[in-house]
Design a protein around this motif. Structure first.
Motif, PDB file in Angstrom:
ATOM      1  N   ILE A  93       0.834  -1.204   0.000  1.00 58.86           N
ATOM      2  CA  ILE A  93       0.000   0.000   0.000  1.00 58.86           C
ATOM      3  C   ILE A  93       0.870   1.255   0.000  1.00 58.86           C
ATOM      4  O   ILE A  93       0.589   2.224  -0.717  1.00 58.86           O
ATOM      5  N   ALA A  94       1.945   1.243   0.781  1.00 60.20           N
ATOM      6  CA  ALA A  94       2.839   2.400   0.857  1.00 60.20           C
ATOM      7  C   ALA A  94       3.518   2.661  -0.486  1.00 60.20           C
ATOM      8  O   ALA A  94       3.610   3.814  -0.943  1.00 60.20           O
ATOM      9  N   VAL A  95       3.979   1.598  -1.133  1.00 61.05           N
ATOM     10  CA  VAL A  95       4.652   1.738  -2.431  1.00 61.05           C
ATOM     11  C   VAL A  95       3.679   2.265  -3.486  1.00 61.05           C
ATOM     12  O   VAL A  95       4.001   3.191  -4.238  1.00 61.05           O
ATOM     13  N   ILE A  96       2.479   1.698  -3.540  1.00 60.85           N
ATOM     14  CA  ILE A  96       1.485   2.144  -4.526  1.00 60.85           C
ATOM     15  C   ILE A  96       1.103   3.600  -4.264  1.00 60.85           C
ATOM     16  O   ILE A  96       0.979   4.402  -5.211  1.00 60.85           O
ATOM     17  N   SER A  97       0.925   3.969  -2.998  1.00 64.00           N
ATOM     18  CA  SER A  97       0.576   5.348  -2.658  1.00 64.00           C
ATOM     19  C   SER A  97       1.679   6.313  -3.084  1.00 64.00           C
ATOM     20  O   SER A  97       1.402   7.382  -3.653  1.00 64.00           O
ATOM     21  N   ALA A  98       2.934   5.946  -2.805  1.00 62.11           N
ATOM     22  CA  ALA A  98       4.060   6.815  -3.153  1.00 62.11           C
ATOM     23  C   ALA A  98       4.179   6.993  -4.663  1.00 62.11           C
ATOM     24  O   ALA A  98       4.401   8.109  -5.156  1.00 62.11           O
ATOM     25  N   VAL A  99       4.009   5.909  -5.406  1.00 65.82           N
ATOM     26  CA  VAL A  99       4.102   5.994  -6.866  1.00 65.82           C
ATOM     27  C   VAL A  99       2.932   6.792  -7.429  1.00 65.82           C
ATOM     28  O   VAL A  99       3.091   7.541  -8.404  1.00 65.82           O
ATOM     29  N   ALA A 100       1.750   6.673  -6.824  1.00 63.03           N
ATOM     30  CA  ALA A 100       0.597   7.465  -7.256  1.00 63.03           C
ATOM     31  C   ALA A 100       0.877   8.963  -7.084  1.00 63.03           C
ATOM     32  O   ALA A 100       0.555   9.776  -7.952  1.00 63.03           O
ATOM     33  N   VAL A 101       1.503   9.320  -5.950  1.00 65.02           N
ATOM     34  CA  VAL A 101       1.878  10.724  -5.724  1.00 65.02           C
ATOM     35  C   VAL A 101       2.893  11.171  -6.768  1.00 65.02           C
ATOM     36  O   VAL A 101       2.808  12.289  -7.317  1.00 65.02           O
ATOM     37  N   MET A 102       3.864  10.318  -7.065  1.00 66.56           N
ATOM     38  CA  MET A 102       4.849  10.640  -8.098  1.00 66.56           C
ATOM     39  C   MET A 102       4.177  10.879  -9.441  1.00 66.56           C
ATOM     40  O   MET A 102       4.517  11.814 -10.175  1.00 66.56           O
ATOM     41  N   LEU A 103       3.198  10.032  -9.758  1.00 65.86           N
ATOM     42  CA  LEU A 103       2.494  10.141 -11.035  1.00 65.86           C
ATOM     43  C   LEU A 103       1.733  11.458 -11.128  1.00 65.86           C
ATOM     44  O   LEU A 103       1.735  12.130 -12.164  1.00 65.86           O
ATOM     45  N   LEU A 104       1.093  11.856 -10.021  1.00 66.66           N
ATOM     46  CA  LEU A 104       0.332  13.108  -9.998  1.00 66.66           C
ATOM     47  C   LEU A 104       1.245  14.333 -10.046  1.00 66.66           C
ATOM     48  O   LEU A 104       0.897  15.354 -10.637  1.00 66.66           O
ATOM     49  N   ALA A 105       2.412  14.208  -9.420  1.00 65.13           N
ATOM     50  CA  ALA A 105       3.314  15.362  -9.326  1.00 65.13           C
ATOM     51  C   ALA A 105       4.245  15.501 -10.521  1.00 65.13           C
ATOM     52  O   ALA A 105       4.839  16.570 -10.717  1.00 65.13           O
ATOM     53  N   ALA A 106       4.385  14.451 -11.328  1.00 65.38           N
ATOM     54  CA  ALA A 106       5.395  14.439 -12.397  1.00 65.38           C
ATOM     55  C   ALA A 106       5.194  15.561 -13.411  1.00 65.38           C
ATOM     56  O   ALA A 106       6.131  16.321 -13.708  1.00 65.38           O
ATOM     57  N   ASP A 107       3.998  15.693 -13.962  1.00 64.36           N
ATOM     58  CA  ASP A 107       3.764  16.711 -14.989  1.00 64.36           C
ATOM     59  C   ASP A 107       3.896  18.133 -14.438  1.00 64.36           C
ATOM     60  O   ASP A 107       4.586  18.962 -15.048  1.00 64.36           O
ATOM     61  N   PRO A 108       3.252  18.464 -13.291  1.00 63.49           N
ATOM     62  CA  PRO A 108       3.436  19.817 -12.748  1.00 63.49           C
ATOM     63  C   PRO A 108       4.893  20.143 -12.439  1.00 63.49           C
ATOM     64  O   PRO A 108       5.360  21.260 -12.705  1.00 63.49           O
ATOM     65  N   LEU A 109       5.632  19.170 -11.874  1.00 59.81           N
ATOM     66  CA  LEU A 109       7.038  19.410 -11.558  1.00 59.81           C
ATOM     67  C   LEU A 109       7.851  19.640 -12.823  1.00 59.81           C
ATOM     68  O   LEU A 109       8.697  20.551 -12.872  1.00 59.81           O
ATOM     69  N   SER A 110       7.598  18.844 -13.854  1.00 62.03           N
ATOM     70  CA  SER A 110       8.332  18.996 -15.108  1.00 62.03           C
ATOM     71  C   SER A 110       8.037  20.351 -15.751  1.00 62.03           C
ATOM     72  O   SER A 110       8.941  21.007 -16.286  1.00 62.03           O
ATOM     73  N   ARG A 111       6.765  20.782 -15.711  1.00 61.46           N
ATOM     74  CA  ARG A 111       6.415  22.090 -16.269  1.00 61.46           C
ATOM     75  C   ARG A 111       7.080  23.213 -15.474  1.00 61.46           C
ATOM     76  O   ARG A 111       7.564  24.192 -16.047  1.00 61.46           O
ATOM     77  N   PHE A 112       7.119  23.055 -14.162  1.00 61.48           N
ATOM     78  CA  PHE A 112       7.737  24.076 -13.309  1.00 61.48           C
ATOM     79  C   PHE A 112       9.227  24.181 -13.605  1.00 61.48           C
ATOM     80  O   PHE A 112       9.779  25.284 -13.705  1.00 61.48           O
ATOM     81  N   ILE A 113       9.898  23.028 -13.757  1.00 60.86           N
ATOM     82  CA  ILE A 113      11.330  23.020 -14.067  1.00 60.86           C
ATOM     83  C   ILE A 113      11.592  23.647 -15.425  1.00 60.86           C
ATOM     84  O   ILE A 113      12.520  24.441 -15.595  1.00 60.86           O
ATOM     85  N   ALA A 114      10.737  23.325 -16.411  1.00 58.08           N
ATOM     86  CA  ALA A 114      10.923  23.875 -17.757  1.00 58.08           C
ATOM     87  C   ALA A 114      10.704  25.389 -17.788  1.00 58.08           C
ATOM     88  O   ALA A 114      11.361  26.106 -18.540  1.00 58.08           O
ATOM     89  N   ALA A 115       9.765  25.876 -16.956  1.00 66.21           N
ATOM     90  CA  ALA A 115       9.435  27.307 -16.948  1.00 66.21           C
ATOM     91  C   ALA A 115      10.411  28.138 -16.128  1.00 66.21           C
ATOM     92  O   ALA A 115      10.429  29.370 -16.240  1.00 66.21           O
ATOM     93  N   ASN A 116      11.217  27.477 -15.307  1.00 73.15           N
ATOM     94  CA  ASN A 116      12.159  28.189 -14.437  1.00 73.15           C
ATOM     95  C   ASN A 116      13.552  27.589 -14.614  1.00 73.15           C
ATOM     96  O   ASN A 116      13.935  26.658 -13.876  1.00 73.15           O
ATOM     97  N   PRO A 117      14.324  28.096 -15.581  1.00 76.60           N
ATOM     98  CA  PRO A 117      15.637  27.508 -15.903  1.00 76.60           C
ATOM     99  C   PRO A 117      16.585  27.410 -14.717  1.00 76.60           C
ATOM    100  O   PRO A 117      17.386  26.476 -14.641  1.00 76.60           O
ATOM    101  N   THR A 118      16.506  28.378 -13.764  1.00 80.05           N
ATOM    102  CA  THR A 118      17.438  28.312 -12.629  1.00 80.05           C
ATOM    103  C   THR A 118      17.144  27.113 -11.740  1.00 80.05           C
ATOM    104  O   THR A 118      18.031  26.624 -11.035  1.00 80.05           O
ATOM    105  N   ILE A 119      15.903  26.627 -11.779  1.00 81.04           N
ATOM    106  CA  ILE A 119      15.536  25.455 -10.993  1.00 81.04           C
ATOM    107  C   ILE A 119      16.290  24.226 -11.490  1.00 81.04           C
ATOM    108  O   ILE A 119      16.599  23.321 -10.717  1.00 81.04           O
ATOM    109  N   VAL A 120      16.579  24.196 -12.802  1.00 79.26           N
ATOM    110  CA  VAL A 120      17.294  23.048 -13.370  1.00 79.26           C
ATOM    111  C   VAL A 120      18.652  22.881 -12.688  1.00 79.26           C
ATOM    112  O   VAL A 120      19.037  21.775 -12.302  1.00 79.26           O
TER     113      VAL A 120
END
Length: 248
Positions: A168-195
């Protein structure tokens, strides 16, 4: 049905719920490293392939972690020393962590060099002048998935002996990763210094993995506290830049 009921017996025990909550938080925190790497790497792909590559990479992380959970007897043996060097016994886990750490350090260093000297057209973290392919991205993600998954599962085994709680812990953690992946990637792409900040995180994580492999354990709390403080400083810098830009 009896087997399922036996595995879910912890639901009637407050201590079981506490163990589940603790392990979910721990797995989510451990997944941050993996997610940062996936986000930076997939942002180098053509836009139409990025989301699919992220889903494949995170899906592979889930499959690897669940597969490792059901081979716990083998995973536990990975911590048994297989040879000794300079007074330290090295296990398969140590060797995997050292290899993964070296891989992270090399990749992060190459990309930092490319960011500092963009005129240098030698190979970068993700393939140099030739754009990264989907296959190359997935293969690199799988390699780091394996390293992070082994570390994650060994941590889980050390916290509880209930397979159901771990699953349950592993599935929950991966679900959070899945939900956060696109927003995090967009944030990194929009803010070059974050890279650069994220690459610094990967460099630190890589060195931590190498140190852990050689028997010098660095508490995870120190690592994530440093990452959190650095992120706060960068957030203040971003806010200051926006204020200056708005004032012009």
């Amino acid at each position: 049905m009896d087997i399922i009921a036996e595995h879910l017996a912890f639901l009637s025990n407050p201590a079981g719920w506490a163990a589940l909550a603790t392990l979910v938080v721990m797995e989510v925190v451990l997944g941050i490293d993996n997610l940062i790497f996936i986000s930076i790497l997939t942002n180098k792909l053509p836009p139409e392939q990025q989301a699919r590559a992220r889903r494949l990479g995170i899906g592979a992380a889930l499959v690897l972690r669940l597969a490792l959970l059901f081979t716990i007897s083998i995973i536990v043996q990975l911590t048994t020393p297989i040879f000794e060097l300079f007074g330290h016994g090295f296990s398969w886990r140590d060797l995997i962590l050292i290899a993964g750490g070296l891989f992270l350090v090399w990749k992060a260093t190459k990309e930092i060099h490319h960011s500092v000297d963009p005129e240098d057209h030698k190979d970068t973290m993700v393939g140099g002048a030739v754009q990264l392919t989907m296959g190359a991205a997935i293969s690199q993600i799988l390699l780091l998935d394996l390293v992070f998954s082994i570390d994650s599962i060994i941590t889980a085994v050390g916290m509880t002996d209930e397979i159901a709680i771990m699953v349950i812990a592993v599935i929950s953690a991966v679900a959070v990763m899945l939900l956060a992946a696109d927003p995090l990637s967009r944030f990194i792409a929009a803010n070059p210094t974050i890279v650069m900040l994220a690459l610094g995180f990967l460099l630190m994580i890589g060195m931590t993995l190498i140190a852990d492999g050689f028997g010098f354990h660095v508490p995870k709390g120190y690592i994530y506290a440093a990452m959190g403080f650095s992120a706060l400083v960068e957030a203040l810098n971003m806010l200051a830049r926006r204020k200056r830009k708005a004032a012009k």
